[in-house]
Write an enzyme that holds these catalytic residues in place. Structure first.
Site, PDB file in Angstrom:
ATOM      1  N   LYS A   1      60.570 -42.657  56.589  1.00  0.00           N
ATOM      2  CA  LYS A   1      62.175 -43.678  56.107  1.00  0.00           C
ATOM      3  C   LYS A   1      62.218 -44.008  57.732  1.00  0.00           C
ATOM      4  O   LYS A   1      62.819 -43.817  58.058  1.00  0.00           O
ATOM      5  CB  LYS A   1      62.519 -42.623  55.617  1.00  0.00           C
ATOM      6  CG  LYS A   1      63.989 -43.201  54.723  1.00  0.00           C
ATOM      7  CD  LYS A   1      64.806 -41.849  54.441  1.00  0.00           C
ATOM      8  CE  LYS A   1      64.444 -41.484  53.347  1.00  0.00           C
ATOM      9  NZ  LYS A   1      65.442 -41.342  52.845  1.00  0.00           N
TER      10      LYS A   1
ATOM     11  N   GLY B   1      65.458 -48.369  49.564  1.00  0.00           N
ATOM     12  CA  GLY B   1      66.747 -47.680  49.078  1.00  0.00           C
ATOM     13  C   GLY B   1      67.900 -48.794  49.818  1.00  0.00           C
ATOM     14  O   GLY B   1      67.860 -49.915  50.617  1.00  0.00           O
ATOM     15  N   GLY B   2      68.827 -48.427  49.935  1.00  0.00           N
ATOM     16  CA  GLY B   2      70.215 -49.513  50.041  1.00  0.00           C
ATOM     17  C   GLY B   2      70.031 -49.247  51.592  1.00  0.00           C
ATOM     18  O   GLY B   2      70.906 -50.150  52.378  1.00  0.00           O
ATOM     19  N   MET B   3      70.261 -48.029  52.634  1.00  0.00           N
ATOM     20  CA  MET B   3      70.157 -47.835  54.330  1.00  0.00           C
ATOM     21  C   MET B   3      68.710 -47.694  54.538  1.00  0.00           C
ATOM     22  O   MET B   3      68.672 -47.893  55.750  1.00  0.00           O
ATOM     23  CB  MET B   3      70.472 -46.316  54.317  1.00  0.00           C
ATOM     24  CG  MET B   3      72.451 -46.776  53.951  1.00  0.00           C
ATOM     25  SD  MET B   3      72.957 -45.112  54.283  1.00  0.00           S
ATOM     26  CE  MET B   3      72.377 -44.736  55.933  1.00  0.00           C
TER      27      MET B   3
ATOM     28  N   ASP C   1      73.953 -34.730  45.968  1.00  0.00           N
ATOM     29  CA  ASP C   1      72.861 -36.063  45.538  1.00  0.00           C
ATOM     30  C   ASP C   1      71.581 -35.992  44.420  1.00  0.00           C
ATOM     31  O   ASP C   1      71.091 -36.674  44.188  1.00  0.00           O
ATOM     32  CB  ASP C   1      72.523 -37.319  46.196  1.00  0.00           C
ATOM     33  CG  ASP C   1      72.825 -38.601  46.005  1.00  0.00           C
ATOM     34  OD1 ASP C   1      73.514 -38.783  44.831  1.00  0.00           O
ATOM     35  OD2 ASP C   1      71.748 -39.176  46.137  1.00  0.00           O
TER      36      ASP C   1
END
Length: 696
Positions: free
Chosen positions: A41, A21-23, A135
């Site tokens: 993660k 993902g982005g982060m 989200d």
């Protein structure tokens, strides 16, 4: 990027990369302590030195750690190692709902309702713990290979009492609620709106609002009416359509009061899909669609910039994978960015035109009479100026003193003033009891714009206190004891042969150490004896088999033996516990050792076999002696031997094992006199082959 085979915390072995993902990146890993696969993660390296990103990353784990539900991806552990910040979570084998929709196009009514109910149950569990997801989108919903639906990624979730959300954590714009788009008050109804958009996409195969930029999409959520889902799904039952429309009302007051109420209607829709039972809340004057001011458009533009940046980062990973084969089909990055910026500018221009046209209808703007007519400058009177100043001041409120309020009391007071509230942490206080506000971001008397979020610090009560002793307690009792003391337990396991499973071995900090409310206490639990897989030592030499068993912690208690036509003598031909079975270390096993092939002994004999003098010995020999040896024809083993001095000499032999014939070797020695009457000695050797034996 972590490589395959790397260990985290000497426990989690990276098996492979599962997503990005982005982060953060997500990896599949093997938990060698509990023998299961997990998802890990890991915060990307470029963000690991940024305190804000690291704090946000840890907040994700803290928000979701207390959630345990079949429809939520559970969080197991969180840690940092060599600047690597990671969260350990449940590993779910499956695909995202987004991928599932892309593959199927449109989902059937029953399938969409079933998925929505499972997602709703997960959200309900979070709301019951005062946590808003913020989200909800198909990318954060996983469908496992068993058909179980799970909600994941509580990365921007906060306690439900945190009333507003800043632009840098606004949910993906296609699923964001109008209040998120305008940076307004946020509660559980935001998740209901986003789930409504997800349901719309499931039954139609498309999102209701789309555009070339995040700004354009955000404005549609605020201003434009949604095309009814039945326009794209003609066979959609009326109950499902009205459920979606009620969830996606622009005013939170017109949506379902709670996710639990939504679940009641979803379950009823399964039973009576064509019944018009959904009660819509009447439209109030304040809920009518309005044209936004240019300042509001600029605010939305600012709020969505971070979303655009994050989506661009998430797309970057996918573009890198396809870059070689699709290079000619895409714009280069600089051109693509330019096109995106032009789209944002175009959206703002379009909104400005809408404002201008709308204002003309309301008489706010005056148009000239023709091309030659000159526009007169606008001159405002003092009264008009005063009215404008009053209007501007009406958008602000005077801040009150919140010290001594509880969070809920402050929330009620600020909501009446059109202000939000958010926790900024806890501090010990001798002046204010636990749970009361001790400071605020805006001082009393300050003029604050409406919809501003006021950040407060809550008292955790008087300073430090002693850690309770939980050694020897069960896991459940230890967790209850620590949570009642306002401490956060973190559990880990280690093997211990003397302490029962799930009983506390040790704790850190130790009992009696000084801690503050909210501190973490690490509790080490026993998982009993270490378990191992029984080794397979079949057809291995006994010494090698014993060494392998010992290395695995298995005790060879005894051995037995037996004949085998397949296993060589001295090798293992059997073990009392089957190979591969999971057993505790210290388990005893018996090995069976091969004696080799079993041979049945047959006995033979040689009866009355006569040996005569050979022709080479003269008849006038004065003395003859023979040393006679009988051999087996098979193996050349000696059966027996004799010494003879008179002939013929009779030989008898018995109990000859496993041999049906043999041969004699005879060493002769004789003495005779020569012409001078002297004694002469001579020798010779003869062999008699093919001597047959008689079987007993």
């Amino acid at each position: 990027m972590l490589k395959e085979g790397v260990y985290l915390a000497d426990r989690y072995e990276i098996v492979g990369k599962a997503g990005s993902g982005g982060m953060s990146d997500v990896y599949k890993a093997k938990d060698h302590t509990l023998g299961r696969y997990v998802g890990i993660k890991v915060l990307k390296q470029e963000f690991s030195d940024d305190v804000n990103f690291v704090t946000k990353f840890r907040t994700e784990a803290q928000s979701a750690a207390g959630l345990e539900h079949p429809n939520i991806v559970n969080i197991y552990d969180v840690g940092s190692e060599n600047s690597i910040h990671y969260i350990v979570m449940e590993y779910v084998e499956g695909i995202t709902l987004k991928t599932y929709i892309e593959k199927k196009g449109q989902l059937s009514f029953k399938e969409a309702v079933s998925i929505a109910i499972q997602v709703g149950r997960g959200i309900e569990a979070a709301h019951n713990k005062h946590i808003i997801h913020r989200d909800i989108k198909p990318q954060n919903i996983i469908i496992s290979t068993e058909g179980k639906v799970k909600v994941t990624d509580f990365g921007i979730a906060k306690a439900a009492t945190n009333n507003t959300i800043s632009s840098d954590v606004m949910g993906s714009v296609h699923y964001a609620s109008p209040e998120q788009a305008r940076n307004g008050f946020v509660d559980g109804k935001t998740d209901i709106y986003s789930l409504g958009i997800v349901m719309y996409e499931m039954v139609t195969g498309r999102v209701p609002f789309d555009g070339e930029s995040t700004v354009a999409v955000a404005i549609q959520h605020l201003q434009e009416e949604m095309v009814a889902p039945s326009a794209f799904a003609p066979n959609l039952p009326i109950s499902m359509e009205k459920i979606i429309l009620k969830c996606t009302q622009k005013s939170p007051d017109r949506r379902y009061d709670s996710i639990s109420d939504l679940l009641i209607d979803l379950k009823k829709a399964l039973i009576s899909p064509d019944e018009d039972f959904v009660v819509m809340v009447p439209l109030g004057q304040q809920d009518k669609t309005r044209v936004m001011k240019s300042e509001e458009v600029e605010s939305i533009k600012q709020q969505t910039r971070n979303i655009y940046y994050q989506e661009e980062m998430e797309d970057e990973d996918e573009e890198e994978e396809d870059e070689d084969e699709d290079d000619e089909g895409f714009l280069n990055p600089k051109m693509e960015k330019a096109v995106t910026i032009m789209g944002i500018v175009a959206a703002v221009v379009i909104v400005a035109i809408i404002i201008y046209i709308g204002g003309s209808f309301l008489g706010l703007f005056k148009f000239g009479g023709g091309e030659k007519e000159k526009k007169e400058p606008e001159i405002k009177t003092e009264t008009e100026k005063e009215d404008e100043e009053k209007e501007e001041e009406s958008e602000k409120v005077e801040m009150i003193d919140l010290r001594g309020y509880t969070f809920d009391e402050a929330k009620d007071a600020l909501n009446q003033m059109k202000l939000g509230i958010d926790r900024d942490g806890e501090e010990s206080s001798e002046e204010y009891p636990e749970g009361q506000i001790i400071s605020q971001s805006e001082e009393k008397g300050a003029m604050v714009e409406k919809n501003t979020t006021i950040r407060v610090i809550i008292s955790s009560g008087p300073g430090e206190f002693d850690v309770p002793d939980v050694k020897g307690k069960t896991k459940g009792d230890a967790e209850t004891t620590l949570r009642n003391a306002s401490l956060v337990p973190v559990f880990d396991y280690q093997s211990d042969n003397s302490i029962p499973n799930d009983q506390v071995i040790s704790q850190s900090p130790e009992a009696g150490a000084k801690v503050k409310k909210g501190d973490t206490v690490t509790v080490i639990l026993s998982k009993g004896r270490e378990t191992v897989n029984m080794p397979d030592v079949w057809n291995k030499p006994e010494a090698e088999a014993r060494a392998e068993m010992e290395a695995a912690g298995i005790t060879v208690a005894s051995t037995s033996s037996d004949y085998s036509d397949e296993i060589p003598e001295g090798n293992v031909m059997g073990q009392s516990i089957a190979p591969g079975k999971v057993v505790e270390q210290g388990t005893q096993v018996t090995l069976t050792i091969s004696l080799g092939k079993k041979i049945t002994t047959q006995y033979y004999s040689l009866n009355n076999y006569n040996i005569d003098l050979p022709r080479s010995i003269p008849e006038d020999a004065i003395r003859v002696e023979a040393n006679i040896t009988l051999y087996k024809s098979e193996g050349n083993d000696v059966i027996s031997s004799w010494t003879a001095t008179s002939f013929p000499f009779t030989v008898n032999a018995s109990n000859i094992e496993n041999c049906s014939q043999g041969y004699f070797v005879i060493d002769w020695e004789w003495v005779y006199r020569d012409e001078d009457d002297a004694e002469i000695t001579e020798t010779d050797q003869t062999t008699i082959d093919g001597v047959a034996f008689t079987q007993n």
